[in-house]
Scaffold this motif. Structure first.
Motif, PDB file in Angstrom:
ATOM      1  N   GLU A   1       7.616 -31.750  44.709  1.00  0.00           N
ATOM      2  CA  GLU A   1       7.879 -33.185  44.886  1.00  0.00           C
ATOM      3  C   GLU A   1       7.273 -33.692  46.187  1.00  0.00           C
ATOM      4  O   GLU A   1       6.687 -34.781  46.247  1.00  0.00           O
ATOM      5  CB  GLU A   1       9.387 -33.412  44.869  1.00  0.00           C
TER       6      GLU A   1
ATOM      7  N   ARG B   1      11.059 -37.794  53.944  1.00  0.00           N
ATOM      8  CA  ARG B   1      10.903 -37.562  52.502  1.00  0.00           C
ATOM      9  C   ARG B   1      11.853 -36.465  52.006  1.00  0.00           C
ATOM     10  O   ARG B   1      12.403 -36.547  50.910  1.00  0.00           O
ATOM     11  CB  ARG B   1       9.456 -37.186  52.210  1.00  0.00           C
TER      12      ARG B   1
ATOM     13  N   GLU C   1      15.292 -38.062  51.678  1.00  0.00           N
ATOM     14  CA  GLU C   1      15.367 -38.897  50.476  1.00  0.00           C
ATOM     15  C   GLU C   1      15.478 -38.040  49.219  1.00  0.00           C
ATOM     16  O   GLU C   1      16.275 -38.330  48.313  1.00  0.00           O
ATOM     17  CB  GLU C   1      14.123 -39.797  50.385  1.00  0.00           C
ATOM     18  N   SER C   2      14.689 -36.980  49.173  1.00  0.00           N
ATOM     19  CA  SER C   2      14.708 -36.112  47.991  1.00  0.00           C
ATOM     20  C   SER C   2      16.052 -35.404  47.842  1.00  0.00           C
ATOM     21  O   SER C   2      16.611 -35.343  46.743  1.00  0.00           O
ATOM     22  CB  SER C   2      13.582 -35.080  48.099  1.00  0.00           C
TER      23      SER C   2
ATOM     24  N   GLU D   1      18.950 -36.380  48.917  1.00  0.00           N
ATOM     25  CA  GLU D   1      19.985 -37.350  48.557  1.00  0.00           C
ATOM     26  C   GLU D   1      19.873 -37.723  47.081  1.00  0.00           C
ATOM     27  O   GLU D   1      20.888 -37.891  46.399  1.00  0.00           O
ATOM     28  CB  GLU D   1      19.858 -38.592  49.445  1.00  0.00           C
ATOM     29  N   ALA D   2      18.651 -37.844  46.587  1.00  0.00           N
ATOM     30  CA  ALA D   2      18.474 -38.188  45.174  1.00  0.00           C
ATOM     31  C   ALA D   2      18.877 -37.024  44.271  1.00  0.00           C
ATOM     32  O   ALA D   2      19.538 -37.221  43.246  1.00  0.00           O
ATOM     33  CB  ALA D   2      17.013 -38.573  44.930  1.00  0.00           C
ATOM     34  N   ARG D   3      18.492 -35.817  44.648  1.00  0.00           N
ATOM     35  CA  ARG D   3      18.771 -34.651  43.803  1.00  0.00           C
ATOM     36  C   ARG D   3      20.256 -34.305  43.761  1.00  0.00           C
ATOM     37  O   ARG D   3      20.732 -33.697  42.810  1.00  0.00           O
ATOM     38  CB  ARG D   3      17.982 -33.442  44.302  1.00  0.00           C
ATOM     39  N   HIS D   4      21.013 -34.674  44.817  1.00  0.00           N
ATOM     40  CA  HIS D   4      22.445 -34.339  44.893  1.00  0.00           C
ATOM     41  C   HIS D   4      23.304 -35.595  44.909  1.00  0.00           C
ATOM     42  O   HIS D   4      24.359 -35.618  45.535  1.00  0.00           O
ATOM     43  CB  HIS D   4      22.709 -33.501  46.141  1.00  0.00           C
ATOM     44  N   ALA D   5      22.833 -36.614  44.209  1.00  0.00           N
ATOM     45  CA  ALA D   5      23.558 -37.888  44.226  1.00  0.00           C
ATOM     46  C   ALA D   5      24.974 -37.741  43.692  1.00  0.00           C
ATOM     47  O   ALA D   5      25.890 -38.480  44.094  1.00  0.00           O
ATOM     48  CB  ALA D   5      22.788 -38.932  43.400  1.00  0.00           C
TER      49      ALA D   5
ATOM     50  N   LEU E   1      27.282 -34.764  47.543  1.00  0.00           N
ATOM     51  CA  LEU E   1      26.462 -34.372  48.685  1.00  0.00           C
ATOM     52  C   LEU E   1      27.090 -33.271  49.539  1.00  0.00           C
ATOM     53  O   LEU E   1      26.456 -32.789  50.475  1.00  0.00           O
ATOM     54  CB  LEU E   1      26.196 -35.597  49.583  1.00  0.00           C
TER      55      LEU E   1
ATOM     56  N   ARG F   1      21.920 -45.119  58.062  1.00  0.00           N
ATOM     57  CA  ARG F   1      22.201 -44.109  57.044  1.00  0.00           C
ATOM     58  C   ARG F   1      22.298 -42.725  57.683  1.00  0.00           C
ATOM     59  O   ARG F   1      23.158 -41.915  57.317  1.00  0.00           O
ATOM     60  CB  ARG F   1      21.087 -44.120  55.990  1.00  0.00           C
TER      61      ARG F   1
END
Length: 1023
Positions: free
Chosen positions: A357, A415, A418-419, A421-425, A428, A450
Motif C-alpha cells: 500500500e 501515510r 493513515e493506513s 487507522e483505516a485498516r483497524h477502524a 484501534l 488527531r
C-alpha cells in the motif's frame, strides 16, 4: 535463512517439494544461495557460556529456575547464542518460547510477554492447562485476551481496577500463568533485545524473576550494553535482578583469533589465508556480525588468490558495522533500496499488504522481485507463516532509516498512520501505541489535533493495562504535542497534567508526580478553574500520604480549594475534607484534622451515599500518633467496615483493616483483633493488593511473636519482607529488621547481631531514628558505655529529639528501658510523664510491625527507679494483668520478672519468688534463654537472701554483701548501680538495710565494720 526453502515459499508460504524448483502455487523462483552465509549460520566458541546455559537448563528441569542475561555490543552474537541455547533446550524436551522486543517507540506495552504468552497458548494443547490456570491467572486476560478461551468454564475474570495494587494483581496473574505452564512442561523463555523493551515489560520481568527460583523456568534475556545509562529503565531492572539469588549475567566478548578462523571457515566457501584472517580479527575485534559483513565485502572485490591483495582489501573495509552495512546496501538496486527505506519506516517487522500500500504504483510481481533481491542478499528474512518480513539485523533497518531525508520520513510516517487507522477502524486498541508514534512523527505535515487525540487514547489504554511506564511516555508525548502545536488549549493542558500526575503516582514516581500536580494547581489559578485546582490538590495529597510525606503543603492546597467549595458538588467536598483530614494528621495538626473529618462525615451522611461516608470515616485512621484519638478511631473504623460490607465493596477497605487491627491491639482487644487479621488476609488475597497483603502478613507476624510462636513469626516475617520488597523496598527492610530484633531478643540471641553492632557503634548519627534501638541492644548486651552514649544522644532537651511520628512510642519505651538499666533517676520521672497518656495500653509499632507489650511495665520500671513504690506496684501488677488477658505470653514473662525484681528489692522475698517462678517457667517453655538466665540469677539471690554464713555476718544477703564491698571500694550509688545492673534507688535501699543490720550510722562506719569482719578483703578478688 538456511531453512527458508524447507519451510515454504517466501511469497505464498506453500511447502516446496524440491529446494531448487519453482513454487508449484505461485511460480516464484527459489532464492539463490549467497556466496557468504548469513551471520545466523555459523556458531563457534562460547564454550564457557554454553556450559553455564547447560547447567541452568538442568537446574530448571529439576525445579531450580534461573534468570540469565546475555549482554554485549551490537552484533556480538547475543541472539545467536540464545538460538543455540534454545536448541539445547528443545533436545532436553523443554518448551522454548521467544518474546522479542521491537526498537520502535510505538511498540505496544508488554509486547514481549504477550508474544510469548500467545506462542505458549498455541503450543500447550495439554488438557490439564485450563484446570491449572484457574482463577489465579484470569487477570492476565488484560494483556493476553487469547487466554480467556483456555480458562476453565465459568471462571470469572476479575475487574482489574487501578493503581499499584491492580498492577500487582496483573503481574501476579502473569507470573501464575508461567508457573502453571512450566508445571506441564519445563520452559525456556527467551526475551530478546531487552534494551528496547517498554518499561512496563521490564517491571514485569523483575516481578516474575523474584519467584522463578522455585519453578521449572529458565528465563534467558539479552540486551545491548552501549547507551545503557543510569536513567535507562533497564538499568534499574538489572540492579533489582542483582539482588535475586537466581540471577546471572553473561557479558559476551569478541571471538578469539582461533574462533575467528573457525567462524570464517564456516561462513565462507573459500577460506582466506591466515594473514587475512588475522587482519580481519584485528579490524573487527572478533565481532561476529562485523566479521561476516567484512567477509561479504571481501568477496565482492577481485582479490583472486593473492593473499596480499586480499589483506589490502580488508584494510579498506569501512570502520564500524554500520558503514560496512551501508556498503552492502549499495550493492542492491535503487528500486530495492527505495522499497526497503519504506519498510524501515514501518519498523524492523513489516507485513506485505502494508508495504504494498505504501509503495504505491507498480505491479505485484515487481514488488515481490525487489523483496526477492533483498532476501537473496540476506538483508531481510521471511517470518513464518507470512506474509511477514523482518530485517535480518536491526542495524540494517537503522542504517536505512537514518539515511532517509527528513521530509521523506515525515511523509512516510503520515501515510503509515493513515493506513493503520483505516485498516483497524473497527478497533484501534491493538495499534494505538504504534499509531501514536507514527502520527506524532508525521508532524508538521500531519494533523496535530488527531495526533494529540491518539496519544491520549494510547495513554489511557496503557493505564487500563497497568503499563504505567508506557502511559507516562504517551502522556508526555501528548503534553509535548499540545504545547508545541495546540498551545491555546490550556484547559486540555490541565487535564493532561492531572492524568500524568496520577500515572506518576501509580508508577511510584511520587516526587515527579508532586511536581506535576503543583504545576496543574498553578495553571488552575491562572485560568481561574476551581474544579481543576481541587483535583490538583486531591492528587497532590493522594500522592503523598501513602509514603508518609509531611502534609503541610497538601493541607494548604486543600484549604485553598475548599475556600471556593460552594461551586462543588457534595461528593467532591467530602473528598476534599477527607483529604484535608489526612494532610493535617501528617503535619501534626490534629485539632484541624478532627474538625475536617467531622465536617466530611456530616456532609456524607446528608448525601446518603456509601462511598463518600466510607472515605470520611476512614480519613481519621492514620492518626496513630495521638493517644487521645484511639477510641474515636476504633468507632470510625467499625462503622466504616459496616458501610463497606453493606455496600458489597470490601475492596474499599484498603489499609483500613490493618490500621484498625493495630488500634485493637493497642487497646488490648486481642479477641477482636485476631479474627480481623484473618478477614484482612482473606480480602487482601482476593483482591491481590500488595500493600494490603503486606499489612495482613505483618499483622499475623505480630500476633505470632506476641503469643510466643517464634518459628511462625520468623516465617511470616520473611513472607512480609518478600512482598514488601515488591512495592516499598526501603520500608520493608526496616520493618523486617525490627521484627527479627523482637524475636532474637525474646530468644536471647541478640549476641548474633554483635558483629554488626560493633560496626554501628560510633557511626550512627546522633539524630538517627536507630539511636533508641541501638541504645537498648547495647544495654541488653552489657555494653554500658555505648549504651550510655546512645542514650545521652536521645536525652537532650527532654527527649525532644525523638520525632513525634509512628515510631515515637516505640522509641520512648526503648529509651525508658535503657533509662532503668542505667539508673538515670532524674530523667525517669520525665519519661514516666511522657508515657502517662498510654497507660493501660499495648505498644504497637508502625503499621503493625511489632508489639512490645504493656506500657505499664515500662512505667512500673520507671516508678521503681524514681522510688515511687506505690505506683511501681500498681503499674507492674496492671502490666501482668494486661499481658495475661491478651495472651502476650513473652511479655507476660518479662512483666512477671520485673515485678519479681521490684518485690525482691523491697524485701518481699516470698511474693517475689511467686512471680519469679511463673516467669521462669514461661521463659523456659517459650525458649526465652536470655530471660531465663536473668530469672535464674535473681532466684539464686532470693535463695541466699536470709541465710547467715561466716562470710555474711549479721544476716547480710549476697546482694547486700556485693553492695557493701563496692561501697568499701569507694563507689557511689550510681557506680554501684551500673556495676550490679540495678537502679540507684535499689542501691540506696540495700545501703539502708546494711546500715540497719550492722548498726552503723554512716557509709564510713559501714566500711570500717566490713574491714573488721574481713568482708571487704574477701571481696577484693571479685572486685
Amino acid at each position: 535463512m538456511a531453512t527458508l526453502d524447507r519451510m515454504g515459499c517466501h511469497r505464498c508460504g506453500r511447502v516446496r517439494l524440491h529446494a531448487d524448483a519453482p513454487c508449484p502455487a505461485c511460480g516464484a523462483a527459489p532464492i539463490a544461495k549467497a556466496a557468504v552465509a548469513g551471520a545466523s549460520e555459523p556458531f563457534v566458541g562460547r564454550r564457557g557460556e554454553l556450559q553455564l546455559a547447560h547447567d541452568a537448563l538442568g537446574g530448571a528441569l529439576a525445579g531450580r529456575g534461573r534468570v540469565v542475561m546475555l549482554s554485549g555490543e551490537a552484533g556480538i552474537g547475543k541472539t545467536r547464542l540464545a538460538q543455540e541455547v534454545a536448541t539445547l533446550a528443545l533436545r532436553r524436551g523443554m518448551l522454548t518460547l521467544w518474546g522479542r522486543c521491537l526498537e520502535e517507540p510505538g511498540a505496544p506495552p508488554f509486547l514481549p510477554w504477550t508474544r510469548a504468552m500467545q506462542a505458549c497458548l498455541r503450543a500447550c494443547r495439554d488438557e490439564r492447562l485450563p484446570a491449572l490456570l484457574g482463577r489465579e491467572a484470569a487477570a492476565a486476560v488484560e494483556i493476553a485476551p487469547e487466554l480467556a478461551e483456555r480458562l476453565p468454564p465459568g471462571t470469572a475474570v476479575p475487574a482489574i481496577g487501578e493503581g499499584d495494587q491492580a498492577r500487582f494483581r496483573l503481574f501476579a496473574a502473569v507470573a501464575h500463568f508461567w508457573r502453571q505452564a512450566a508445571a506441564l512442561r519445563p520452559l525456556l523463555l527467551v526475551l530478546d533485545n531487552l534494551h528496547w523493551a517498554d518499561a512496563s515489560s521490564l517491571r514485569l520481568l523483575a516481578f516474575i524473576a523474584q519467584d522463578v527460583g522455585e519453578s521449572r523456568i529458565l528465563l534467558l534475556g539479552s540486551y545491548r550494553e552501549a547507551g545503557l545509562s543510569r536513567q535507562h529503565p533497564l538499568a534499574a531492572t538489572l540492579a533489582e535482578l542483582l539482588n535475586t539469588r537466581q540471577f546471572c549475567r553473561l557479558p559476551l566478548q569478541g571471538l578469539s583469533l582461533d574462533e575467528t578462523e573457525r567462524m570464517v571457515a564456516a561462513a565462507s566457501a573459500v577460506t582466506p589465508p591466515p594473514a587475512v584472517i588475522a587482519t580481519m580479527h584485528r579490524r573487527t575485534e572478533g565481532n561476529p556480525l562485523y566479521l561476516v559483513e567484512t567477509l561479504r565485502f571481501l568477496h565482492q572485490g577481485p582479490c583472486g588468490d593473492d593473499p596480499h591483495a586480499a589483506a589490502a582489501r580488508v584494510e579498506t573495509v569501512p570502520s564500524g558495522i554500520r558503514a560496512v552495512i551501508g556498503q552492502r546496501l549499495n550493492q542492491l538496486s535503487a528500486p530495492c533500496c527505495e522499497l526497503l527505506a519504506i519498510a524501515a519506516c514501518i519498523g524492523r517487522d513489516f507485513d506485505l499488504p502494508l508495504l504494498a500500500e505504501l509503495a504505491g504504483a507498480g505491479s505485484e510481481a515487481a514488488l515481490l522481485g525487489r523483496l526477492d533481491e533483498a532476501l537473496a542478499q540476506r538483508v531481510i528474512e521471511l517470518v513464518p507463516p507470512g506474509p511477514q518480513y523482518q530485517f535480518s539485523h536491526v542495524l540494517i533497518r537503522e542504517v536505512l532509516y537514518d539515511e532517509l531525508p527528513a521530509s521523506r520520513r515525515v511523509a512516510l510516517h503520515g501515510r503509515i498512520a493513515e493506513s493503520l487507522e483505516a485498516r483497524h477502524a473497527g478497533g484501534l486498541d491493538a495499534v494505538l501505541a504504534q499509531l501514536a508514534y507514527h502520527a506524532a512523527a508525521a508532524l508538521p505535515a500531519g494533523n496535530a489535533a488527531r495526533a494529540l487525540d491518539i496519544a491520549q487514547q494510547a495513554a489511557a489504554r496503557a493505564v487500563a493495562l497497568m503499563a504505567y511506564e508506557e502511559a507516562l511516555r504517551c502522556y508526555r508525548l501528548a503534553l509535548q504535542l499540545q504545547e508545541r502545536w495546540l498551545p491555546a488549549e490550556r484547559a486540555r493542558h490541565g487535564a493532561l497534567l492531572l492524568a500524568l500526575g496520577a500515572v506518576q503516582t501509580h508508577a511510584g514516581e511520587n516526587d515527579a508526580g508532586a511536581v506535576t500536580f503543583l504545576e496543574a494547581a498553578t495553571l488552575a489559578r491562572t485560568l481561574g478553574d476551581a474544579d481543576l485546582f481541587a483535583q490538583a490538590a486531591l492528587g497532590f495529597e493522594n500522592n503523598g500520604w501513602r509514603i508518609s510525606r509531611p502534609g503541610e503543603q497538601a493541607a494548604a492546597l486543600l484549604e485553598e480549594a475548599l475556600a471556593g467549595e460552594d461551586g462543588f458538588d457534595a461528593a467532591l467536598r467530602v473528598d476534599l475534607l477527607a483529604a484535608l483530614c489526612r494532610a493535617c494528621i501528617f503535619c501534626g495538626r490534629q485539632p484541624q484534622a478532627n474538625a475536617a473529618q467531622r465536617r466530611a462525615v456530616a456532609l456524607a451522611r446528608e448525601l446518603a451515599m456509601p462511598q463518600p461516608l466510607f472515605k470520611a470515616l476512614a480519613a481519621i485512621l492514620p492518626a496513630r500518633a495521638d493517644p487521645a484519638q484511639l477510641d474515636e478511631r476504633l468507632r470510625c473504623a467499625r462503622e466504616a467496615l459496616e458501610v463497606a460490607e453493606r455496600a458489597g465493596h470490601m475492596e474499599w477497605v484498603d489499609a483500613l483493616t490493618g490500621w484498625h487491627f493495630g488500634d485493637l491491639v493497642e487497646k488490648g482487644e486481642l479477641d477482636a483483633a485476631r479474627p480481623l487479621a484473618q478477614v484482612h488476609a482473606r480480602v487482601a488475597d482476593a483482591i491481590r493488593q500488595p500493600f494490603m497483603q503486606a499489612m495482613g502478613l505483618a499483622s499475623l507476624t505480630l500476633l505470632a511473636a506476641y503469643e510466643g510462636r517464634f518459628a511462625d513469626a520468623e516465617r511470616l516475617a520473611g513472607e512480609t519482607f518478600t512482598i514488601g520488597l515488591r512495592f516499598l523496598p526501603g520500608n520493608a527492610q526496616g520493618a523486617y529488621s525490627l521484627q527479627i530484633f523482637v524475636l532474637r531478643r525474646h530468644q536471647g540471641r541478640l549476641g548474633e547481631v554483635l558483629p554488626v553492632l560493633r560496626g554501628l557503634v560510633g557511626s550512627v548519627p546522633r539524630d538517627s531514628l536507630w539511636q533508641p534501638g541501638l541504645a537498648l541492644i547495647c544495654a541488653e548486651l552489657d555494653l554500658h558505655e555505648p549504651a550510655r552514649e546512645a542514650y545521652e544522644a536521645l536525652a537532650g532537651d527532654g527527649f525532644a529529639g525523638i520525632a513525634r511520628d509512628g515510631m515515637w512510642l516505640t522509641n520512648i519505651v526503648f529509651t525508658a528501658e535503657v533509662c532503668a538499666r542505667l539508673g538515670d533517676r532524674p530523667r525517669a520521672a520525665l519519661l514516666y510523664r511522657l508515657l502517662a497518656p498510654y497507660a493501660g495500653r499495648n505498644v504497637v509499632t508502625g503499621t503493625n510491625i511489632a508489639c512490645f507489650g504493656a506500657v505499664d511495665r515500662y512505667r512500673g520500671m520507671l516508678a521503681a527507679l524514681a522510688g515511687d513504690d506505690a505506683n511501681a506496684a500498681a503499674h507492674l501488677e496492671a502490666a501482668v494483668a494486661l499481658d495475661e488477658r491478651c495472651g502476650g505470653r513473652p511479655w507476660l514473662a518479662h512483666s512477671r520478672f520485673e515485678w519479681a525484681r521490684w518485690l525482691a528489692a523491697c524485701g518481699e522475698a516470698a511474693a517475689a519468688s511467686t512471680q519469679l517462678d511463673a516467669a521462669l517457667a514461661l521463659g523456659r517453655e517459650l525458649g526465652m534463654a536470655g530471660l531465663a538466665r536473668r530469672c535464674e540469677a535473681l532466684q539464686r539471690e532470693l535463695e541466699g537472701a536470709g541465710a547467715a554464713t561466716p562470710s555474711a555476718p549479721e544476716g547480710l544477703s549476697r546482694r547486700e554483701l556485693a553492695v557493701l564491698r563496692l561501697l568499701c571500694a569507694g563507689c557511689s550509688n550510681q557506680a554501684i548501680a551500673e556495676r550490679l545492673f540495678i537502679s540507684p534507688h535499689t542501691v540506696a535501699h540495700h545501703v539502708r538495710h546494711i546500715l540497719s543490720k550492722t548498726d552503723c550510722r554512716s557509709r564510713t562506719e559501714a566500711a570500717a565494720w566490713a574491714h573488721r569482719h574481713r568482708v571487704a578483703a574477701e571481696g577484693r578478688e571479685q572486685l
